[in-house]
Scaffold this motif. Sequence first.
Motif, PDB file in Angstrom:
ATOM      1  N   ASN A  40       0.833  -1.201   0.000  1.00 10.34           N
ATOM      2  CA  ASN A  40       0.000   0.000   0.000  1.00 10.34           C
ATOM      3  C   ASN A  40       0.868   1.251   0.000  1.00 10.34           C
ATOM      4  O   ASN A  40       0.560   2.243  -0.668  1.00 10.34           O
ATOM      5  CB  ASN A  40      -0.932   0.011   1.216  1.00 10.34           C
ATOM      6  CG  ASN A  40      -1.879   1.192   1.194  1.00 10.34           C
ATOM      7  OD1 ASN A  40      -2.614   1.402   0.228  1.00 10.34           O
ATOM      8  ND2 ASN A  40      -1.871   1.978   2.265  1.00 10.34           N
ATOM      9  N   MET A  44       1.300   2.185  -3.874  1.00 11.78           N
ATOM     10  CA  MET A  44       0.189   3.131  -3.944  1.00 11.78           C
ATOM     11  C   MET A  44       0.433   4.408  -3.149  1.00 11.78           C
ATOM     12  O   MET A  44      -0.475   5.223  -2.992  1.00 11.78           O
ATOM     13  CB  MET A  44      -1.104   2.461  -3.462  1.00 11.78           C
ATOM     14  CG  MET A  44      -1.491   1.213  -4.232  1.00 11.78           C
ATOM     15  SD  MET A  44      -1.728   1.498  -6.001  1.00 11.78           S
ATOM     16  CE  MET A  44      -3.145   2.595  -5.995  1.00 11.78           C
ATOM     17  N   ARG A  47      -1.979   5.892  -0.690  1.00 16.04           N
ATOM     18  CA  ARG A  47      -3.178   6.596  -1.176  1.00 16.04           C
ATOM     19  C   ARG A  47      -3.316   7.947  -0.483  1.00 16.04           C
ATOM     20  O   ARG A  47      -4.394   8.317   0.007  1.00 16.04           O
ATOM     21  CB  ARG A  47      -4.434   5.740  -0.966  1.00 16.04           C
ATOM     22  CG  ARG A  47      -4.375   4.388  -1.689  1.00 16.04           C
ATOM     23  CD  ARG A  47      -5.669   3.612  -1.534  1.00 16.04           C
ATOM     24  NE  ARG A  47      -5.538   2.232  -2.007  1.00 16.04           N
ATOM     25  CZ  ARG A  47      -5.810   1.832  -3.254  1.00 16.04           C
ATOM     26  NH1 ARG A  47      -6.227   2.698  -4.146  1.00 16.04           N
ATOM     27  NH2 ARG A  47      -5.679   0.560  -3.594  1.00 16.04           N
ATOM     28  N   THR A 110      -5.820  -1.734  -6.926  1.00 15.27           N
ATOM     29  CA  THR A 110      -4.380  -1.504  -7.088  1.00 15.27           C
ATOM     30  C   THR A 110      -4.002  -1.739  -8.546  1.00 15.27           C
ATOM     31  O   THR A 110      -3.319  -0.932  -9.156  1.00 15.27           O
ATOM     32  CB  THR A 110      -3.561  -2.432  -6.177  1.00 15.27           C
ATOM     33  OG1 THR A 110      -3.850  -2.134  -4.807  1.00 15.27           O
ATOM     34  CG2 THR A 110      -2.065  -2.247  -6.416  1.00 15.27           C
ATOM     35  N   GLN A 261      -2.991   3.798 -11.985  1.00 15.32           N
ATOM     36  CA  GLN A 261      -2.388   3.602 -10.667  1.00 15.32           C
ATOM     37  C   GLN A 261      -2.046   4.930 -10.010  1.00 15.32           C
ATOM     38  O   GLN A 261      -2.227   5.100  -8.800  1.00 15.32           O
ATOM     39  CB  GLN A 261      -1.124   2.745 -10.803  1.00 15.32           C
ATOM     40  CG  GLN A 261      -0.456   2.397  -9.475  1.00 15.32           C
ATOM     41  CD  GLN A 261       0.783   1.546  -9.692  1.00 15.32           C
ATOM     42  OE1 GLN A 261       1.015   1.021 -10.783  1.00 15.32           O
ATOM     43  NE2 GLN A 261       1.583   1.390  -8.658  1.00 15.32           N
ATOM     44  N   THR A 265      -3.612   6.769  -6.394  1.00 12.19           N
ATOM     45  CA  THR A 265      -2.816   7.106  -5.206  1.00 12.19           C
ATOM     46  C   THR A 265      -3.325   8.366  -4.529  1.00 12.19           C
ATOM     47  O   THR A 265      -2.834   8.731  -3.451  1.00 12.19           O
ATOM     48  CB  THR A 265      -1.332   7.312  -5.563  1.00 12.19           C
ATOM     49  OG1 THR A 265      -1.202   8.436  -6.448  1.00 12.19           O
ATOM     50  CG2 THR A 265      -0.740   6.078  -6.217  1.00 12.19           C
ATOM     51  N   ALA A 358       3.333  -3.639  -9.825  1.00 15.01           N
ATOM     52  CA  ALA A 358       1.994  -3.693  -9.240  1.00 15.01           C
ATOM     53  C   ALA A 358       1.128  -4.743  -9.919  1.00 15.01           C
ATOM     54  O   ALA A 358       0.428  -5.526  -9.249  1.00 15.01           O
ATOM     55  CB  ALA A 358       1.332  -2.310  -9.341  1.00 15.01           C
TER      56      ALA A 358
END
Length: 580
Positions: A40, A44, A47, A110, A261, A265, A358
């Motif tokens: 994560n 990402m 996020r 994701t 992607q 985020t 990913a």
Amino acid sequence: MAIHAHFSVADFVVFSLTLLASMGIGIFYSRAGGAQQNNNEYLMAGRSMSSIPVAISVLASFVSSIAILGNPAEVYTYGFQYWIQSFTNFISVPMMALVFLPVYYNLRLTSSYEYLERRFSFSVRMLGSVVFVIQTVLYTAIVLYGPSLTLESVTGFPLWLSTILTGLVCTFYTTVGGMKAVIWTDVFQGVVMLGGMITIIIVGTVKVGSLGKVFDVAYKGHRLQLNFSVDPTRRDTFWAFVIGGAFQMLPVYATNQTAVQRFLTSKSFKSAQRAVWMNLPLNIFSTTITVLTGLVIYAFYASCDPRTTGEISTDDEILPYFVIEVLGKFHGIPGVFVAALFCGTLSTVASGLNALAAVTVEDFAPMVVQHIPTEREALVSKLLVCIYGLISLALAFVVSKLGMILQMSATMFGTTGGPMLGLFSLGILTTRANSKGVWIGVAAGFWTVTWISIGALIHPPQYPTQPMSVSGCPSNVTNFNMSSIQPAPSIAPHSVYALSFFWYGILGFLITYIIGYLASFIFTKHEAERIDPALLFDYSKFCSWCNGSSRRQSLSDVQSSTESDEHTPFMKDQECNIQS
């Protein structure tokens, strides 16, 4: 092209500082806050990103060395019409912001290809993931090749060594820094890219005389003409850029993991949507800069074309030749240009490597390992980044034989992007489409466009170029080189292989969408099977005039995992009962 003597110590310093700064950002984010402990964070960015860096990152990911080298070469050779393609963002950006992004964001994906399994089946997900991996590995190889060729041309630095250097630097900071490093280095590199191109325009315009003279020379040289022909074999028509260009850009935003992607985020849906909308003016501005660069170069060489005289061997060398031969006496300017070019490469390759990791972790790894411990997720992703980086490096030495890099890029995105856009559109926009139907549609779309593109590679069409002049060259140079020019072989003008590569995307989309939709009638889903409304576009936002029974549950029933209203902005309790 023996002009590397103009690359000074100042130029090497500017170039080296750019690489070191990119590596420094990667090292910083590898240690900042103890992050990168899980996917994560690593893939990402937790996020947690705001809209401005995300928007610039997406722009930098696709404004690569291909655009920096290819766009000016396109304008120099064929005219300014390519600029029209930037306005296709008025189609692609709203479609992504209003149709595709709400579905992706609320599903908390994701990998964008996870959507395909939820909507269709595991096999369709694998299809999308495999296509993305092949496309992205080839694309990063093309991007790695471009600046390496340039550095060899302007400095004499071996192509193989510069390719390896760039690939390793990029792989290093992507591996250690994760998504946050990729996004923030993209921001830094995007500023360097645009700053470098603006510097070239300013200095080049001064050398030509004025901006007015640039446009006057371009007009007289037929570089400002618009071609409204409907002939699909013409490369440079208005319709090819507007319609064909839209179906090259939309797959990039709406289906490509590299862009999706980054948008995902964002710390909220509204932030993600702002990032998408910001790409509209940013793309127009960046394309305008590269197109104007091509016009400035043409204005300078209007009476003595270096390609005709043999000073350069390919159209893609026209920009570096201009920078070093004409602006080389301004110490530091060539270094700024090479730095901008390498920033274009680094941002694109880094984004591609992170996206590849990913997709592999989310889509392929579960087939091999049932569960990856949380503490080992980031390590696995880092190893994948390294592996993909080395594969891209190896392939970079192959693409040098394939022609103009802009054409290579457009052909590849058209071949894969059109069918992928058709596949995702069938899932999001219709309730009729099913797994077997879309498989048939995608197979038909891929087969058709791949057949045409391979045929065009084997039997390359000869697109008519704008006139070049050597009237201002020394007579001995002109006579020597003009006598060595031989007419290039061409194929029949009405052959299917003569179709402009700008039409590949829409052709693949239409075949995939139409055949996939019709084939789904043959393999009708069982009436008891329901499609999760969260997987579909919410038509009620755009058709308040229609009435009917609810086809979608309330948002709280559909998506209980969402944490706040800011993350669930797009659904209503009721939706129009539209028969797709």
